[in-house]
Design a protein around this motif. Structure first.
Motif, PDB file in Angstrom:
ATOM      1  N   LYS A   1      61.809   7.719 -89.065  1.00 20.81           N
ATOM      2  CA  LYS A   1      61.358   9.083 -88.796  1.00 20.81           C
ATOM      3  C   LYS A   1      60.323   9.503 -89.821  1.00 20.81           C
ATOM      4  CE  LYS A   1      65.731  10.667 -86.758  1.00 20.81           C
ATOM      5  NZ  LYS A   1      66.866  11.624 -86.903  1.00 20.81           N
ATOM      6  N   ARG A   2      59.383  10.372 -89.401  1.00 18.42           N
ATOM      7  CA  ARG A   2      58.355  10.890 -90.293  1.00 18.42           C
ATOM      8  C   ARG A   2      58.575  12.382 -90.471  1.00 18.42           C
ATOM      9  NH1 ARG A   2      56.540   6.166 -92.042  1.00 18.42           N
ATOM     10  NH2 ARG A   2      54.997   7.456 -93.185  1.00 18.42           N
ATOM     11  N   PHE A   3      58.833  12.800 -91.688  1.00 17.79           N
ATOM     12  CA  PHE A   3      59.010  14.214 -92.020  1.00 17.79           C
ATOM     13  C   PHE A   3      57.695  14.728 -92.601  1.00 17.79           C
ATOM     14  CE2 PHE A   3      59.994  17.663 -94.937  1.00 17.79           C
ATOM     15  CZ  PHE A   3      60.906  18.441 -94.234  1.00 17.79           C
ATOM     16  N   LEU A   4      57.075  15.721 -91.954  1.00 13.71           N
ATOM     17  CA  LEU A   4      55.801  16.262 -92.417  1.00 13.71           C
ATOM     18  C   LEU A   4      56.039  17.331 -93.481  1.00 13.71           C
ATOM     19  CD1 LEU A   4      53.933  16.722 -88.998  1.00 13.71           C
ATOM     20  CD2 LEU A   4      53.961  14.728 -90.505  1.00 13.71           C
ATOM     21  N   CYS A   5      55.501  17.115 -94.654  1.00  8.68           N
ATOM     22  CA  CYS A   5      55.576  18.108 -95.740  1.00  8.68           C
ATOM     23  C   CYS A   5      54.142  18.573 -95.995  1.00  8.68           C
ATOM     24  CB  CYS A   5      56.181  17.501 -97.001  1.00  8.68           C
ATOM     25  SG  CYS A   5      56.290  18.664 -98.384  1.00  8.68           S
ATOM     26  N   LEU A   6      53.824  19.726 -95.455  1.00  9.98           N
ATOM     27  CA  LEU A   6      52.467  20.247 -95.545  1.00  9.98           C
ATOM     28  C   LEU A   6      52.419  21.338 -96.614  1.00  9.98           C
ATOM     29  CD1 LEU A   6      49.655  20.020 -94.253  1.00  9.98           C
ATOM     30  CD2 LEU A   6      50.338  21.816 -92.659  1.00  9.98           C
ATOM     31  N   LEU A   7      51.604  21.123 -97.639  1.00 12.77           N
ATOM     32  CA  LEU A   7      51.458  22.075 -98.738  1.00 12.77           C
ATOM     33  C   LEU A   7      50.148  22.831 -98.558  1.00 12.77           C
ATOM     34  CD1 LEU A   7      52.383  19.629-101.662  1.00 12.77           C
ATOM     35  CD2 LEU A   7      53.946  21.116-100.370  1.00 12.77           C
ATOM     36  N   ILE A   8      50.217  24.140 -98.407  1.00 14.74           N
ATOM     37  CA  ILE A   8      49.023  24.954 -98.196  1.00 14.74           C
ATOM     38  C   ILE A   8      48.901  25.987 -99.307  1.00 14.74           C
ATOM     39  CG2 ILE A   8      47.839  26.596 -96.692  1.00 14.74           C
ATOM     40  CD1 ILE A   8      49.180  25.321 -94.313  1.00 14.74           C
ATOM     41  N   LYS A   9      47.745  26.004 -99.968  1.00 15.00           N
ATOM     42  CA  LYS A   9      47.419  27.062-100.934  1.00 15.00           C
ATOM     43  C   LYS A   9      46.537  28.069-100.205  1.00 15.00           C
ATOM     44  CE  LYS A   9      47.163  28.913-105.130  1.00 15.00           C
ATOM     45  NZ  LYS A   9      46.599  30.247-104.814  1.00 15.00           N
ATOM     46  N   PRO A  10      47.075  29.251 -99.851  1.00 14.88           N
ATOM     47  CA  PRO A  10      46.276  30.219 -99.090  1.00 14.88           C
ATOM     48  C   PRO A  10      45.159  30.827 -99.931  1.00 14.88           C
ATOM     49  CG  PRO A  10      48.636  30.697 -98.962  1.00 14.88           C
ATOM     50  CD  PRO A  10      48.444  29.729-100.071  1.00 14.88           C
ATOM     51  N   SER A  11      44.114  31.248 -99.259  1.00 16.09           N
ATOM     52  CA  SER A  11      43.057  32.040 -99.875  1.00 16.09           C
ATOM     53  C   SER A  11      43.393  33.513 -99.652  1.00 16.09           C
ATOM     54  CB  SER A  11      41.704  31.675 -99.257  1.00 16.09           C
ATOM     55  OG  SER A  11      40.658  32.418 -99.857  1.00 16.09           O
ATOM     56  N   HIS A  12      42.401  34.400 -99.713  1.00 15.55           N
ATOM     57  CA  HIS A  12      42.628  35.777 -99.286  1.00 15.55           C
ATOM     58  C   HIS A  12      41.363  36.310 -98.645  1.00 15.55           C
ATOM     59  CE1 HIS A  12      41.036  38.708-102.549  1.00 15.55           C
ATOM     60  NE2 HIS A  12      40.490  37.554-102.797  1.00 15.55           N
ATOM     61  N   TYR A  13      41.415  37.553 -98.168  1.00 14.19           N
ATOM     62  CA  TYR A  13      40.329  38.111 -97.377  1.00 14.19           C
ATOM     63  C   TYR A  13      39.308  38.841 -98.244  1.00 14.19           C
ATOM     64  CZ  TYR A  13      43.614  37.352 -93.496  1.00 14.19           C
ATOM     65  OH  TYR A  13      44.492  36.795 -92.589  1.00 14.19           O
TER      66      TYR A  13
ATOM     67  N   SER B   1      48.767  24.901-108.887  1.00 18.15           N
ATOM     68  CA  SER B   1      50.004  25.002-108.110  1.00 18.15           C
ATOM     69  C   SER B   1      50.070  23.912-107.047  1.00 18.15           C
ATOM     70  CB  SER B   1      50.106  26.382-107.443  1.00 18.15           C
ATOM     71  OG  SER B   1      50.155  27.405-108.388  1.00 18.15           O
ATOM     72  N   LEU B   2      48.950  23.681-106.384  1.00 17.87           N
ATOM     73  CA  LEU B   2      48.917  22.657-105.342  1.00 17.87           C
ATOM     74  C   LEU B   2      49.132  21.271-105.941  1.00 17.87           C
ATOM     75  CD1 LEU B   2      48.463  22.681-102.270  1.00 17.87           C
ATOM     76  CD2 LEU B   2      46.058  22.171-102.703  1.00 17.87           C
TER      77      LEU B   2
ATOM     78  N   ALA C   1      60.852   8.932 -93.724  1.00 16.50           N
ATOM     79  CA  ALA C   1      59.706   8.902 -94.629  1.00 16.50           C
ATOM     80  C   ALA C   1      59.103  10.306 -94.732  1.00 16.50           C
ATOM     81  CB  ALA C   1      58.657   7.928 -94.122  1.00 16.50           C
ATOM     82  N   ILE C   2      58.645  10.653 -95.910  1.00 18.22           N
ATOM     83  CA  ILE C   2      58.041  11.973 -96.127  1.00 18.22           C
ATOM     84  C   ILE C   2      56.531  11.805 -96.216  1.00 18.22           C
ATOM     85  CG2 ILE C   2      57.939  13.997 -97.628  1.00 18.22           C
ATOM     86  CD1 ILE C   2      60.731  13.296 -98.630  1.00 18.22           C
ATOM     87  N   ASP C   3      55.818  12.396 -95.259  1.00 18.97           N
ATOM     88  CA  ASP C   3      54.356  12.380 -95.248  1.00 18.97           C
ATOM     89  C   ASP C   3      53.859  13.693 -95.853  1.00 18.97           C
ATOM     90  OD1 ASP C   3      54.442   9.948 -93.962  1.00 18.97           O
ATOM     91  OD2 ASP C   3      54.253  10.829 -91.963  1.00 18.97           O
ATOM     92  N   ILE C   4      53.128  13.595 -96.971  1.00 19.23           N
ATOM     93  CA  ILE C   4      52.707  14.785 -97.709  1.00 19.23           C
ATOM     94  C   ILE C   4      51.209  14.995 -97.535  1.00 19.23           C
ATOM     95  CG2 ILE C   4      52.740  15.943 -99.958  1.00 19.23           C
ATOM     96  CD1 ILE C   4      54.728  13.606-100.766  1.00 19.23           C
ATOM     97  N   GLU C   5      50.842  16.224 -97.259  1.00 24.44           N
ATOM     98  CA  GLU C   5      49.422  16.573 -97.173  1.00 24.44           C
ATOM     99  C   GLU C   5      49.212  17.912 -97.877  1.00 24.44           C
ATOM    100  OE1 GLU C   5      45.802  17.305 -93.932  1.00 24.44           O
ATOM    101  OE2 GLU C   5      47.757  16.544 -93.274  1.00 24.44           O
ATOM    102  N   ALA C   6      48.140  17.984 -98.667  1.00 22.42           N
ATOM    103  CA  ALA C   6      47.819  19.211 -99.394  1.00 22.42           C
ATOM    104  C   ALA C   6      46.531  19.807 -98.841  1.00 22.42           C
ATOM    105  CB  ALA C   6      47.661  18.916-100.885  1.00 22.42           C
TER     106      ALA C   6
ATOM    107  N   PRO D   1      45.245  13.803-104.548  1.00 18.86           N
ATOM    108  CA  PRO D   1      44.400  12.665-104.167  1.00 18.86           C
ATOM    109  C   PRO D   1      42.922  13.039-104.230  1.00 18.86           C
ATOM    110  CG  PRO D   1      46.169  13.019-102.569  1.00 18.86           C
ATOM    111  CD  PRO D   1      46.143  14.218-103.464  1.00 18.86           C
ATOM    112  N   ILE D   2      42.080  12.042-104.356  1.00 19.10           N
ATOM    113  CA  ILE D   2      40.645  12.260-104.472  1.00 19.10           C
ATOM    114  C   ILE D   2      40.083  12.955-103.239  1.00 19.10           C
ATOM    115  CG2 ILE D   2      40.005  10.025-103.506  1.00 19.10           C
ATOM    116  CD1 ILE D   2      38.287  11.945-106.419  1.00 19.10           C
ATOM    117  N   ALA D   3      40.733  12.789-102.088  1.00 14.93           N
ATOM    118  CA  ALA D   3      40.269  13.482-100.883  1.00 14.93           C
ATOM    119  C   ALA D   3      40.306  14.986-101.073  1.00 14.93           C
ATOM    120  CB  ALA D   3      41.122  13.077 -99.682  1.00 14.93           C
ATOM    121  N   ASN D   4      41.294  15.470-101.819  1.00 17.50           N
ATOM    122  CA  ASN D   4      41.367  16.900-102.137  1.00 17.50           C
ATOM    123  C   ASN D   4      40.407  17.279-103.255  1.00 17.50           C
ATOM    124  OD1 ASN D   4      44.443  16.115-101.283  1.00 17.50           O
ATOM    125  ND2 ASN D   4      43.903  18.171-100.585  1.00 17.50           N
ATOM    126  N   LEU D   5      40.395  16.479-104.308  1.00 25.82           N
ATOM    127  CA  LEU D   5      39.573  16.808-105.477  1.00 25.82           C
ATOM    128  C   LEU D   5      38.089  16.717-105.157  1.00 25.82           C
ATOM    129  CD1 LEU D   5      41.565  15.035-108.328  1.00 25.82           C
ATOM    130  CD2 LEU D   5      41.755  17.381-107.493  1.00 25.82           C
ATOM    131  N   GLY D   6      37.731  15.911-104.151  1.00 30.76           N
ATOM    132  CA  GLY D   6      36.341  15.810-103.750  1.00 30.76           C
ATOM    133  C   GLY D   6      35.789  17.106-103.192  1.00 30.76           C
TER     134      GLY D   6
END
Length: 598
Positions: free
Chosen positions: A10-22, A40-41, A62-67, A195-200
């Motif tokens: 099984k794949r458990f999606l762990c999605l980490l979101i840092k919100p912006s504001h308006y 924080s992220l 399995a835990i799939d993590i995305e930021a 990951p570099i995909a985020n830092l890029g």
């Protein structure tokens, strides 16, 4: 494990979101590239990755993590809902590091996710600060209960995130996870990492980490002491080396250490020694920005080791030059008689000095603010000044006091961003306060003063190109984009669908042409200023006397500063501070030896 078993996992999606504001027009603040990465992220990603490695949901899940950092990534809720749907909604969306000004946007992200049956949790300074200082229903926390969003207060190390993930996979998220009275240690904890995909998506491929948390001081406007506690906690030099090597393996060597005062970190020297070793022995080109207080220069070797460890910029909590205002805010640790000594110590190392300055203390008026900015420009060797409006942030003592007394405050949490006016002032109208805030930026970043700052840089060994980037950012963020430099980025991105609920969706045939025209104007203005400063810098560098430049701010501290400097004579508080220093000197040096008050 067999290939068949691996496929059936099984794949458990762990999605980490840092919100912006308006922004003021109701559009999400988002950029092609951001300037300041989210600690924080990074912290939550590191903790979640550790959970995945330890298989906290069992060997068959399995835990799939995305930021996702919304300040540089569009949050497509429809696409997210579809991803969860095809996975049977197995997973959780964690809205992380949510500050008060980001809370409305966080709820707007959560709402359609919850309607689709997706588990959502929210954490950060707003939830933690409110649960720490107010009652359980204060400041719109009831909206989380109404939506079924789990609230997480405190920090996620030492197995706290494990519990959230296990509850989520079981479909039993608790309404509240409150760890405010049990803050974890940091030694050996999972280190912040992205990951570099985020830092890029951040300018310069930089990242951030906290080497310590907590603060013993009692500044009334601060939320840190009520969220991270008053007992300081630290990472070890081994922890810091680990995160440096993890990041260097993906080509990242620039770091923002987010401690509100790294000089107070009891591990500062061992951390600096390790960073020096990594730079000088292993050749890792570490570059650092740190935050410190106004007394850091009194720590033996601190400033000098900062330079060797790779510090290129230092942010100082100056806050104000009027001691009466500092006392009002319980910031008694700031001594204006030490400001020049401290800044000149950093200047001697060729390090860029930036400082925060708060507008709106009770004794402030537009006239006193203008006077004080001119004094700073003339007498303090600061390369950059960031202005903030005194704001009763939820989680601070200031907010708690006003809330308990029933004093009116702005009901829109989106405005609690240190730029907007959120409560009344005794000596300024709202319009006057707003006007002097905008004027303050143009006063400090006037063309003539920016030229002076470049001259000082040439004389003190500060890298001109780095300073120019700072000046362009600080001089244009408010005037062009209407946002503070800490929210700034490279090339503003907007989309009609990202307008705040309740506001009219604009016609695309009106929205897009205006957006293109505005973008061309803003880019042109920023590029023009950048070119002007580059030309100024080149002219200064060609001057054979550039290194000999001297003005009042660069003049070494002298015995007569207490009678010649406006910094030490223009307010009653300054006079009292100097008198106190003289009294201490007399008691400490009965032979009559005078100690400079600068």
């Amino acid at each position: 494990m067999s290939q068949t078993a691996q496929i059936e996992k099984k794949r458990f999606l762990c999605l980490l979101i840092k919100p912006s504001h308006y922004d003021d027009d109701g559009y999400v603040i988002r950029w092609w590239r951001t300037i300041i990465p989210s600690n924080s992220l990074a912290a939550l990603f590191g903790i979640a990755a550790d959970c995945a490695e330890r298989q906290v949901l069992g060997p068959d899940v399995a835990i799939d993590i995305e930021a996702l950092d919304e300040t540089n990534t569009r949050i497509d809720t429809a696409a997210l809902i579809e991803r969860f749907r095809v996975n049977g909604n197995l997973g959780v969306v964690c809205l992380v590091g949510v500050q008060s000004n980001q809370y409305p946007r966080a709820l707007d992200i959560a709402r359609p996710l919850r309607e689709a049956g997706i588990a959502v949790a929210i954490g950060g300074f707003h939830v933690s600060g409110c649960l720490s200082m107010l009652d359980n229903d204060a400041i719109e926390l009831g909206a989380c209960r109404d939506l079924g969003v789990a609230m997480f207060a405190g920090e996620a190390e030492e197995g706290r995130l494990d519990r959230v993930l296990r509850d989520a996979v079981a479909g039993q998220l608790a309404p509240v996870y409150n760890f405010m009275k049990d803050l974890p240690g940091m030694e050996g904890a999972p280190v912040p990492f992205l990951p570099i995909a985020n830092l890029g998506r951040a300018w310069g491929n930089s990242t951030s980490f906290d080497a310590g948390r907590g603060c013993p001081y009692q500044c009334s406007f601060c939320t840190i002491i009520n969220v991270q506690g008053r007992k300081s906690r630290y990472r070890t030099a081994d922890d810091v080396e680990k995160l440096v090597r993890l990041n260097w393996a993906q080509g990242v060597s620039k770091f923002f250490i987010t401690d509100d005062n790294f000089a107070r970190n009891k591990e500062w020297e061992s951390i600096f020694d390790r960073l020096i070793l990594l730079r000088e022995r292993d050749g890792i080109p570490i570059g650092l920005m740190i935050q410190v207080d106004t007394l850091c220069h009194k720590i033996d070797g601190f400033v000098e080791k900062s330079k060797r460890a790779g510090v290129t910029r230092v942010f100082i909590g100056l806050e104000n030059i009027n001691p009466d205002n500092l006392v009002t805010a319980n910031k008694r640790q700031n001594k204006i008689t030490e400001y020049r000594k401290m800044l000149l110590a950093w200047k001697a190392q060729g390090i860029i000095t930036l400082a925060g300055y708060i507008l709106g203390f009770p004794s402030d008026t537009p006239e006193t603010i203008r006077r004080d900015i001119e004094i700073i420009k003339r007498e303090l060797p600061l390369d950059g000044l960031e202005f903030f409006n005194l704001t009763p942030l939820p989680g601070s003592e200031d907010h708690q006091t006003l809330w308990r007394k029933g004093v009116p405050m702005d009901p829109d949490l989106n405005n609690y961003d240190l730029e907007h006016i959120c409560t009344a002032h005794p000596r300024m109208s709202k319009a006057e306060w707003e006007a002097i805030y905008r004027e303050a930026w143009s006063l400090f970043y006037s063309p003539e003063h920016m030229k002076t700052l470049l001259r000082r840089a040439a004389a003190t060994g500060v890298r001109m190109n780095s300073l120019i980037r700072v000046l362009v950012t600080f001089a244009t963020s408010v005037s062009l984009e209407g946002v503070h430099p800490i929210q700034y980025g490279v090339f503003r991105l907007k989309h009609p669908s990202e307008r705040r609920p309740g506001l009219k969706r604009e016609n695309p045939f009106v929205f897009w042409p205006r957006f293109v025209a505005e973008s061309i104007y803003k880019i042109g203005a920023a590029v023009s200023l950048n070119l002007k400063l580059i030309l100024e810098a080149r002219a200064i560098e060609r001057d054979p006397n550039a290194k000999a430049y001297m003005d009042q701010a660069l003049t070494p501290v002298r015995d007569d500063d207490d009678v010649t400097l406006d910094l030490l004579t223009k307010t009653t508080g300054a006079g009292a501070a100097v008198a106190h220093i003289k009294k201490v000197d007399k008691l400490t040096h009965p032979g009559g030896v005078k100690v400079a008050a600068g």
